[in-house]
Design a protein around this motif. Structure first.
Motif, mmCIF file in Angstrom:
data_model
loop_
_atom_site.group_PDB
_atom_site.id
_atom_site.type_symbol
_atom_site.label_atom_id
_atom_site.label_comp_id
_atom_site.label_asym_id
_atom_site.label_seq_id
_atom_site.Cartn_x
_atom_site.Cartn_y
_atom_site.Cartn_z
ATOM 1 N N ALA C 118 67.514 53.580 79.716
ATOM 2 C CA ALA C 118 66.235 53.325 80.384
ATOM 3 C C ALA C 118 65.100 54.067 79.691
ATOM 4 O O ALA C 118 63.940 53.663 79.775
ATOM 5 C CB ALA C 118 66.318 53.750 81.845
ATOM 6 N N LEU C 119 65.439 55.142 79.012
ATOM 7 C CA LEU C 119 64.406 55.927 78.337
ATOM 8 C C LEU C 119 63.692 55.122 77.267
ATOM 9 O O LEU C 119 62.556 55.424 76.900
ATOM 10 C CB LEU C 119 65.032 57.167 77.688
ATOM 11 C CG LEU C 119 65.456 58.279 78.646
ATOM 12 C CD1 LEU C 119 66.330 59.286 77.933
ATOM 13 C CD2 LEU C 119 64.222 58.954 79.228
ATOM 14 N N ARG C 126 63.002 49.436 84.552
ATOM 15 C CA ARG C 126 62.594 48.809 85.824
ATOM 16 C C ARG C 126 63.802 48.513 86.711
ATOM 17 O O ARG C 126 63.760 48.685 87.932
ATOM 18 C CB ARG C 126 61.804 47.519 85.543
ATOM 19 C CG ARG C 126 60.389 47.756 85.071
ATOM 20 C CD ARG C 126 59.569 48.596 86.077
ATOM 21 N NE ARG C 126 58.632 49.475 85.396
ATOM 22 C CZ ARG C 126 58.745 50.799 85.389
ATOM 23 N NH1 ARG C 126 59.707 51.409 86.034
ATOM 24 N NH2 ARG C 126 57.862 51.537 84.755
ATOM 25 N N ARG C 128 66.650 50.086 86.702
ATOM 26 C CA ARG C 128 67.157 51.344 87.219
ATOM 27 C C ARG C 128 66.301 51.835 88.380
ATOM 28 O O ARG C 128 66.796 52.288 89.408
ATOM 29 C CB ARG C 128 67.164 52.400 86.115
ATOM 30 C CG ARG C 128 67.837 53.720 86.520
ATOM 31 C CD ARG C 128 67.109 54.900 85.911
ATOM 32 N NE ARG C 128 65.783 55.031 86.464
ATOM 33 C CZ ARG C 128 65.499 55.694 87.592
ATOM 34 N NH1 ARG C 128 66.457 56.280 88.296
ATOM 35 N NH2 ARG C 128 64.255 55.761 88.032
ATOM 36 N N GLU C 129 64.989 51.726 88.219
ATOM 37 C CA GLU C 129 64.060 52.136 89.275
ATOM 38 C C GLU C 129 64.387 51.399 90.570
ATOM 39 O O GLU C 129 64.471 51.999 91.650
ATOM 40 C CB GLU C 129 62.636 51.833 88.832
ATOM 41 C CG GLU C 129 61.566 52.374 89.747
ATOM 42 C CD GLU C 129 60.186 51.873 89.327
ATOM 43 O OE1 GLU C 129 59.315 52.705 89.038
ATOM 44 O OE2 GLU C 129 59.994 50.637 89.294
ATOM 45 N N ASP C 132 67.509 52.739 92.210
ATOM 46 C CA ASP C 132 67.335 54.046 92.829
ATOM 47 C C ASP C 132 66.475 53.960 94.084
ATOM 48 O O ASP C 132 66.724 54.663 95.072
ATOM 49 C CB ASP C 132 66.718 55.035 91.823
ATOM 50 C CG ASP C 132 67.680 56.178 91.534
ATOM 51 O OD1 ASP C 132 68.815 56.131 92.056
ATOM 52 O OD2 ASP C 132 67.320 57.108 90.777
#
Lengths: 207, 207, 207, 207
Positions: C118-119, C126, C128-129, C132
């Motif tokens: 994701a980095l 997005r 991953r966001e 979470d």
DNA sequence: TATGAATGAGAGTTCATTCAT
DNA sequence: GATGAATGAACTCTCATTCAT
């Protein structure tokens, strides 16, 4: 006489000796300059400094070793009076012994590498030719000595020496390659038999 | 019959043949995978795809060539009725000809490379041993055939075949290495002389 | 219903599952398409056929796994009546267990790989966001439920859920990385302590 | 002071610094030796000359960066007299700032890569463990100092430092990953709140 | 003389991807 | 839909050789 000998000719020989050992151990094409340098206790840069290029070093190393071996053999033979004894000893020396001596086996390994190199390098080919001629001459000379002394039958010395040298090459090769059908003892006795039969000396039959 | 041959065994053989040619031309240790690929008309990646590693490819290529040569020779010999003619032909085939035939010389070059490799690779050593045994057996069988037919003297077939094979190796080597003392003709006639003398067939003396 | 299921969506899932397993076992950047294909019992070509590019496959695999894990967890929680029990169970599920379960550990390994990816990939970032956020919402919802039921103290649910999620991430990470100072049991009890203390439910002290 | 810096330790550091920058920019598994070499202003061969293998270089680079960051932080903290100020500063330093500082963000990126690597490499795992222990000890020491000075409440320093470190990890991670729910400011204030509440220093409530 | 540092020119090998079948 | 064959583009690492000291 410092711990690290410095001057040129000494160092050259050290490097050549190291090269010979590495070539025998790892094979010509797996030999690295740094291996040689390490074994000689110096740096790769110095090795190049003395021999300019890897190629030249390897070529010199191969002939250096064979030349040295020849000189040792030649020297030993001079001390033997009778031609038949001299020839017998020559055969003994040139066939690899039953008990693996790294020195002799190493010598033969180098021949194989030398052959392989001579196939593509005219310079090496010429050097090899000279070495082999000298070797055959040595045999021929012994034959002629023996003939003059009445020890040997009167056959063509040149043909015989070529045949004998070739036979030794062919048989020693099998021994060095570890062929289980060709022990060192068998190789040696086959060569001796041929010599005795053709030159008619000693007892022609091995019991 | 498409322009791009596709299926596996065919391609394998193409690559092996290319490998053999490159090895004969440049020597084992100067042979690059990309050289082989280029000569085979493909990419280096495909070569690896078929043989997984350069090492395996080289080993296979060497034995492939010698094996093929043997089979051709063997096949030709089967058609010859008399043992003495068969032996004579075997000698003719195995000694390099006066007129440089790349095929035969290539064969001998590969032997030298094979020897050099066998010195350090047990696997190659065993394969070479098998090839040489087969070759000597072929000679011995001809001898025994000739003896049964009354063509040949009654000597030890195993010893003779080993001696003859070694002599051929030793002399052919000189020829291939271009030694100016050992012409192809001389080598061949020396071997034939030995064979005739020991087995007592044909006219023993070359005038 | 043949032995080799053929139609698309099924195959996709099989490949994704294989991908997840390989990623967990070898790490994202040591994962080869052919590894995935092998584990899925097909060819690399088919894998590409379904996912067009390695990159897309990996991205999908990562989110696929985390999504599936979330859904399983969510489903299990729905069956629990009391909010405090639900929160307790959520913490238990999300902290790696003392006895190494490959499934749970694998889940956390994938998170780390997902973070790393994701980095540099906005698309992954997005996704991953979203994952979470959903997770924190789930926690916040439990908190609000508990507050309405009078089980929990009246603190800010959003802040608490962010803090709790972060704490779980930080501690679970240590456990998965094998830090010998942070056993699974210790991690879990630290998280539970924080939850109990802040929300004032159950016995705040673990005996 | 020549134009081409020569001697070893200096060059090593240059390469390590270049490696750190490239890893932060491209990610561990997209980092090529040649990228590092280019950024360090040398050749890939030299990089290998110094670090022998890519693997060792990457491992060293990761720990080098984290170690350096720790030492800088530690040094800054020593100059702060009061424990509560020291802890506050530690939190400020370790949480990524609102204004994207490549230095700090880079630090956190490296942590993620380090975690990912530690999952499969025992050696890296142990080094990471040591780094984290040292970090938690630093926190614990500040806590104990503050307790002795009467600044902080008398809670378990080890548990607190583990919890605080984990919380920082979890929140900083969200910030670095660009989660729009977790601004740097929010992360920082959440951590500070926890610290103030648990240790009972400063004003516990952020208005 | 001697060498550590430095590098360019490859070498073998890997691998995602394409394509004909 | 499915795949084995094929390949180009990289990548890591090696090594002979050069050069400043």
């Amino acid at each position: 006489m410092t711990s690290k000998p410095k001057f040129t000719p000494e160092r050259r020989r050290q490097i050549l000796e190291a090269a010979v050992e590495v070539i025998a151990a790892k094979g010509l094409c797996d030999t690295r300059i740094s291996d040689i340098a390490e074994r000689a206790g110096t740096s790769a840069a110095l090795v190049i400094y003395y021999f300019h290029t890897k190629d030249r070093l390897l070529t010199e190393a191969l002939t250096f070793a064979e030349d040295r071996f020849y000189l040792q053999t030649f020297h030993e033979l001079t001390n033997i009076a009778s031609a038949s004894d001299r020839l017998t000893r020559l055969i003994e020396i040139s066939c690899p012994p039953e008990v693996r001596s790294d020195e002799i086996v190493g010598e033969w390994i180098l021949w194989v590498e030398l052959w392989s190199r001579a196939l593509r390098d005219e310079d090496v080919a010429r050097k090899r030719e000279a070495l082999d001629r000298r070797w055959r001459s040595t045999i021929a000379e012994i034959v002629r000595d023996g003939q003059q002394a009445g020890e040997f039958a009167d056959i063509d010395a040149a043909d015989f020496s070529l045949r004998l040298a070739a036979l030794i090459d062919g048989l020693a090769l099998q021994v060095v390659l570890g062929d289980r059908d060709v022990t060192a003892t068998r190789a040696r006795s086959l060569v001796l038999d041929v010599a005795r039969r053709e030159l008619q000396f000693g007892e022609a039959l091995t019991p």
